[in-house]
Design a protein around this motif. Structure first.
Motif, PDB file in Angstrom:
ATOM      1  N   VAL A   1       1.244  -1.347  -0.294  1.00 19.31           N
ATOM      2  CA  VAL A   1       0.260  -0.028  -0.203  1.00 19.31           C
ATOM      3  C   VAL A   1       0.693   1.276  -0.030  1.00 19.31           C
ATOM      4  N   ASN A   2       2.028   1.028   0.332  1.00 18.42           N
ATOM      5  CA  ASN A   2       2.542   2.734   0.734  1.00 18.42           C
ATOM      6  C   ASN A   2       3.431   2.901  -0.583  1.00 18.42           C
ATOM      7  N   LEU A   3       3.398   1.432  -1.086  1.00 20.77           N
ATOM      8  CA  LEU A   3       4.249   1.597  -2.703  1.00 20.77           C
ATOM      9  C   LEU A   3       3.680   3.187  -3.147  1.00 20.77           C
ATOM     10  N   PHE A   4       1.782   2.102  -3.359  1.00 20.14           N
ATOM     11  CA  PHE A   4       1.152   3.568  -4.425  1.00 20.14           C
ATOM     12  C   PHE A   4       1.104   4.246  -3.873  1.00 20.14           C
ATOM     13  N   TRP A   5       0.864   4.785  -2.487  1.00 17.35           N
ATOM     14  CA  TRP A   5       0.626   6.080  -1.912  1.00 17.35           C
ATOM     15  C   TRP A   5       1.775   7.207  -2.214  1.00 17.35           C
ATOM     16  N   ALA A   6       2.964   6.221  -1.813  1.00 16.89           N
ATOM     17  CA  ALA A   6       4.506   7.278  -2.561  1.00 16.89           C
ATOM     18  C   ALA A   6       4.172   7.393  -3.922  1.00 16.89           C
ATOM     19  N   ILE A   7       4.352   6.578  -4.896  1.00 14.69           N
ATOM     20  CA  ILE A   7       4.210   6.635  -5.844  1.00 14.69           C
ATOM     21  C   ILE A   7       2.695   7.913  -6.146  1.00 14.69           C
ATOM     22  N   ASP A   8       1.596   7.779  -6.033  1.00 12.71           N
ATOM     23  CA  ASP A   8       0.963   9.203  -6.374  1.00 12.71           C
ATOM     24  C   ASP A   8       1.057  10.061  -5.457  1.00 12.71           C
ATOM     25  N   ARG A   9       1.898  10.289  -4.377  1.00  8.30           N
ATOM     26  CA  ARG A   9       2.452  11.336  -4.279  1.00  8.30           C
ATOM     27  C   ARG A   9       3.270  12.220  -5.365  1.00  8.30           C
ATOM     28  N   MET A  10       4.075  10.935  -5.488  1.00  7.18           N
ATOM     29  CA  MET A  10       5.271  12.222  -6.579  1.00  7.18           C
ATOM     30  C   MET A  10       4.911  12.199  -7.769  1.00  7.18           C
ATOM     31  N   ARG A  11       3.845  11.778  -7.823  1.00 10.57           N
ATOM     32  CA  ARG A  11       2.948  11.764  -9.395  1.00 10.57           C
ATOM     33  C   ARG A  11       2.479  12.965  -9.349  1.00 10.57           C
ATOM     34  N   SER A  12       1.477  13.132  -7.962  1.00  4.67           N
ATOM     35  CA  SER A  12       0.951  14.224  -8.454  1.00  4.67           C
ATOM     36  C   SER A  12       1.771  15.545  -8.045  1.00  4.67           C
ATOM     37  N   LEU A  13       2.584  15.666  -7.424  1.00  3.84           N
ATOM     38  CA  LEU A  13       3.475  16.718  -7.160  1.00  3.84           C
ATOM     39  C   LEU A  13       3.960  16.752  -8.854  1.00  3.84           C
ATOM     40  N   MET A  14       4.562  15.812  -9.319  1.00  8.21           N
ATOM     41  CA  MET A  14       5.390  16.272 -10.435  1.00  8.21           C
ATOM     42  C   MET A  14       4.045  16.825 -11.991  1.00  8.21           C
ATOM     43  N   ASN A  15       2.517  16.356 -10.525  1.00  7.70           N
ATOM     44  CA  ASN A  15       1.798  17.281 -12.724  1.00  7.70           C
ATOM     45  C   ASN A  15       1.631  18.181 -12.295  1.00  7.70           C
ATOM     46  N   GLN A  16       1.383  18.664 -10.441  1.00  8.73           N
ATOM     47  CA  GLN A  16       0.972  20.241 -10.455  1.00  8.73           C
ATOM     48  C   GLN A  16       2.083  21.114 -10.848  1.00  8.73           C
ATOM     49  N   THR A  17       3.231  21.021 -11.010  1.00 11.64           N
ATOM     50  CA  THR A  17       4.677  21.630 -11.635  1.00 11.64           C
ATOM     51  C   THR A  17       4.557  21.900 -13.466  1.00 11.64           C
ATOM     52  N   GLN A  18       4.840  23.345 -13.632  1.00 11.34           N
ATOM     53  CA  GLN A  18       5.068  23.686 -15.102  1.00 11.34           C
ATOM     54  C   GLN A  18       6.097  23.534 -14.983  1.00 11.34           C
TER      55      GLN A  18
END
Length: 190
Positions: free
Chosen positions: A94-111
């Motif tokens: 579960v923590n694997l997906f939580w961390a990946i989602d957190r990193m993906r979200s941060l990456m997608n928030q920035t231009q």
């Protein structure tokens, strides 16, 4: 008592304790890409949900660092592939997906440029690691209050510092109690 760093950042790469050889031997293995981190997760070099999540966050950051010289489109393609590879490394973590989602979200928030995104993701991986240590120490303090001096505790599963970024979950409670001067007996049933 020496603090064990289950995983640590060393200049430009991640290092993880090879838990497959414990307790007979102790060594760190170096990781430089999402692919190598995924291999480390899959082959059980790192174990324990919190530690796996931290490793995955660093895997994302490592891949971003290796791709930072590419244009935005190629960077995005490479990162998508890396995220998928990491997600497939331990499908039940579960923590694997939580961390990946957190990193993906941060990456997608920035231009920002790929170079700037790589720096942002590395800072976030460090933040995730430090948050895990702080969460475990806080849990340890609260839990230690519940243990009486002389308590005997039965543990099951990987709940010590090696399962986390440091200190431990259930064993972190015991560790914190011992640090306050309590004498605690531990029975590990596996």
């Amino acid at each position: 008592m020496k603090n064990i760093e289950t995983l640590r950042w060393n200049e430009d790469h991640l290092e993880m304790i090879d838990q497959r050889i414990l307790p007979a031997d102790f060594k760190y293995i170096s990781y430089y890409s999402a692919s190598s981190v995924a291999d480390g997760i899959r082959s059980m070099v790192v174990r324990g949900a919190p530690a796996i999540g931290c490793a995955a966050a660093y895997g994302v950051a490592l891949e971003a660092l290796s791709l930072r010289g590419l244009n935005n489109n190629e960077f995005s393609k490479g990162m998508k592939k890396a995220l998928k590879l990491l997600a497939e490394s331990r499908p039940t973590a579960v923590n694997l997906f939580w961390a990946i989602d957190r990193m993906r979200s941060l990456m997608n928030q920035t231009q920002d440029s790929p170079n700037e995104i790589a720096g942002i993701l590395l800072k976030e991986a460090h933040k995730i690691l430090n948050e895990d240590i702080n969460i475990n120490k806080t849990m340890g303090r609260f839990g230690a209050e519940l243990l009486v001096d002389g308590a005997r505790v039965l543990t099951h599963c990987n709940a010590g510092a090696l399962a986390t970024a440091g200190h431990g979950t259930a064993l972190g409670v015991i560790r914190s109690a011992v640090q306050t001067g309590k004498k605690i007996s531990v029975l590990a049933d596996e």
